[in-house]
Scaffold this motif. Structure first.
Motif, mmCIF file in Angstrom:
data_model
loop_
_atom_site.group_PDB
_atom_site.id
_atom_site.type_symbol
_atom_site.label_atom_id
_atom_site.label_comp_id
_atom_site.label_asym_id
_atom_site.label_seq_id
_atom_site.Cartn_x
_atom_site.Cartn_y
_atom_site.Cartn_z
ATOM 1 N N MET A 88 85.480 -2.491 72.016
ATOM 2 C CA MET A 88 86.175 -3.053 70.861
ATOM 3 C C MET A 88 85.219 -2.995 69.675
ATOM 4 S SD MET A 88 88.178 -6.690 70.390
ATOM 5 C CE MET A 88 89.512 -6.182 71.475
ATOM 6 N N GLU A 97 91.441 -2.593 67.249
ATOM 7 C CA GLU A 97 92.160 -2.688 68.503
ATOM 8 C C GLU A 97 92.880 -1.377 68.763
ATOM 9 O OE1 GLU A 97 94.792 -5.982 68.520
ATOM 10 O OE2 GLU A 97 93.196 -7.489 68.505
ATOM 11 N N GLY A 151 97.284 -2.722 71.260
ATOM 12 C CA GLY A 151 96.590 -3.987 71.254
ATOM 13 C C GLY A 151 95.493 -4.031 72.299
#
Length: 418
Positions: A388, A403, A407
């Motif tokens: 991330m 992201e 997601g």
């Protein structure tokens, strides 16, 4: 009446004497039985070495050096045969019959096998005798005597003499059923990797059983005790060694060797992941500490494309660097977890549409921490990475955490070639 009293006293005396004799006989029998048990309760898997050197004062220093070399060679030969040396005792002199000294020390130390070494040096001669004695049965099992010029050329002869005595001793006790039940056949091994060396004991101090060729090996025959655990080590250059324990020792059942993991030094690979499905990632790692710590250099080329009418591909090229560390203890584990940190630069190019101007930009990303789950085979591995990154806001991307399109963290699946 007086005669009756005398008769009763006489009978009482006889009974007392008989009782004493029985007690003495019982104690003597018990003592002999105990001695017999003590003579049986000896260590049959260890060796005691006695040595003596009788040289004139002018040659004592040379004799001590040759003696030290001979003792070390003998201990090494015994260790290869899986018979450790419990002690090495120096004697001022040996009697005419060394057997007497071997029996006494063997019983005192409760050791069955006693090796006696004697060295003598003169101006033109180095002489030695090595004997293997059985302190339990009172017999000489093997011996060797030799004489040569006292120089460096004598060292190979010392080695040969020690190996010869140990091999002759092993052969002698192999035919004695009262010693131990010894293996009559060599152990057979098989495996999927050729070139793997199999060692009895360890590769540093053990004895080479042989090398796997065409998937199998009939090991060197050594009369190991039946039913006693035996340690073996599988070794191949460039691979991590593996140690196995044969719980029943040498048997007639072939032993399958597990495949050895190749040491990771220069590793490359390829993969793809979320957000990069229309592209490919080239992976490269360098391991300063094989299978423990690595530096990574990746490059990814992919396109973002919506497949809608009038859409154009949005091209990206990411150059990534970082470092990683495996968290498991075993360097050759199959399942591994790694974590690391790093950063990257993403060059993006958006072609112009409907006569519009093309645009390009550079985004700087930081990876404070990433995780990687891998499963390793001997020469390759499957890797699944989770990251991330944080965008610095220098290009098309806004500043902040990135992201995946669906997601959550970005997921990269790849293959590593060692």
């Amino acid at each position: 009446m007086m005669m009756g009293i005398l008769q009763r006293r006489f009978l009482s005396l006889i009974l007392l004497l008989m009782t004493g004799l029985f007690q003495l006989y019982g104690e003597a029998s018990s003592t002999e039985q105990g001695r017999g048990q003590e003579s049986v309760q000896v260590d049959e898997r260890a060796v005691l070495i006695l040595w003596s050197q009788n040289s004139d004062a002018g040659f004592k220093a040379d004799a001590d050096q040759f003696l030290a070399y001979l003792l070390q060679s003998l201990r090494s030969a015994l260790s290869e045969a899986q018979y450790p040396t419990v002690d090495t005792v120096g004697l001022t002199s040996l009697p005419e019959i060394p057997m007497e000294r071997a029996l006494r020390f063997g019983r005192e130390r409760q050791v069955r096998w006693v090796f006696i070494v004697e060295v003598s040096v003169t101006e033109r001669s180095l002489s030695w005798t090595v004997g293997a004695y059985d302190a339990l049965r009172g017999s000489l099992r093997a011996s060797d005597s030799f004489s040569t010029f006292p120089g460096l050329s004598a060292l190979p002869s010392l080695d040969d003499s020690c190996r010869s005595v140990v091999q002759a001793w092993l052969g002698a006790i192999a035919g004695d059923e009262k010693v131990l039940h010894l293996a009559e056949e060599a152990q057979t091994f098989y495996g999927s990797q050729d070139g793997v060396q199999v060692w009895y004991g360890s590769a540093e101090t053990g004895l080479l059983a042989g090398t796997i060729e065409q998937g199998k090996l009939k090991g060197l025959y050594i009369p190991f005790p039946v039913g006693q655990p035996l340690q073996v080590e599988a070794v191949k250059e460039g691979y991590w060694s593996r140690t196995l324990v044969l719980p029943r020792g040498v048997t007639d059942m072939p032993i399958k060797l597990p495949p050895l993991q190749k040491k990771s030094v220069h590793v490359w690979g390829f993969g793809t992941g979320t957000g990069k499905l229309l592209g490919v990632t080239y992976l490269y790692r360098y391991y300063p500490l094989p299978d423990r710590f690595f530096l990574r250099f990746d490059t990814s080329l992919w396109a973002g494309y919506s497949f809608l009418s009038g859409a154009v591909p949005f091209w990206h090229d990411e150059l990534r660097f970082g470092m990683g560390l495996y968290l498991q203890n075993k360097v050759d584990a199959g399942l591994r977890l790694a974590m690391g940190t790093g950063g990257s630069g993403v060059i993006s190019y958006l072609p112009g549409t409907n006569g519009g101007k093309a645009r390009s930009a550079l985004d700087i990303l930081l990876d404070p921490v990433w995780f990687c789950l891998e499963y390793h085979f001997p020469r390759w591995a499957i890797t699944a990475e989770f990251r991330m990154p944080y965008a610095g806001g220098s290009g098309f991307l806004n500043q902040g955490w990135l992201e995946a399109p669906e997601g959550g963290p970005f997921f990269i699946l790849g293959v590593l070639i060692k």
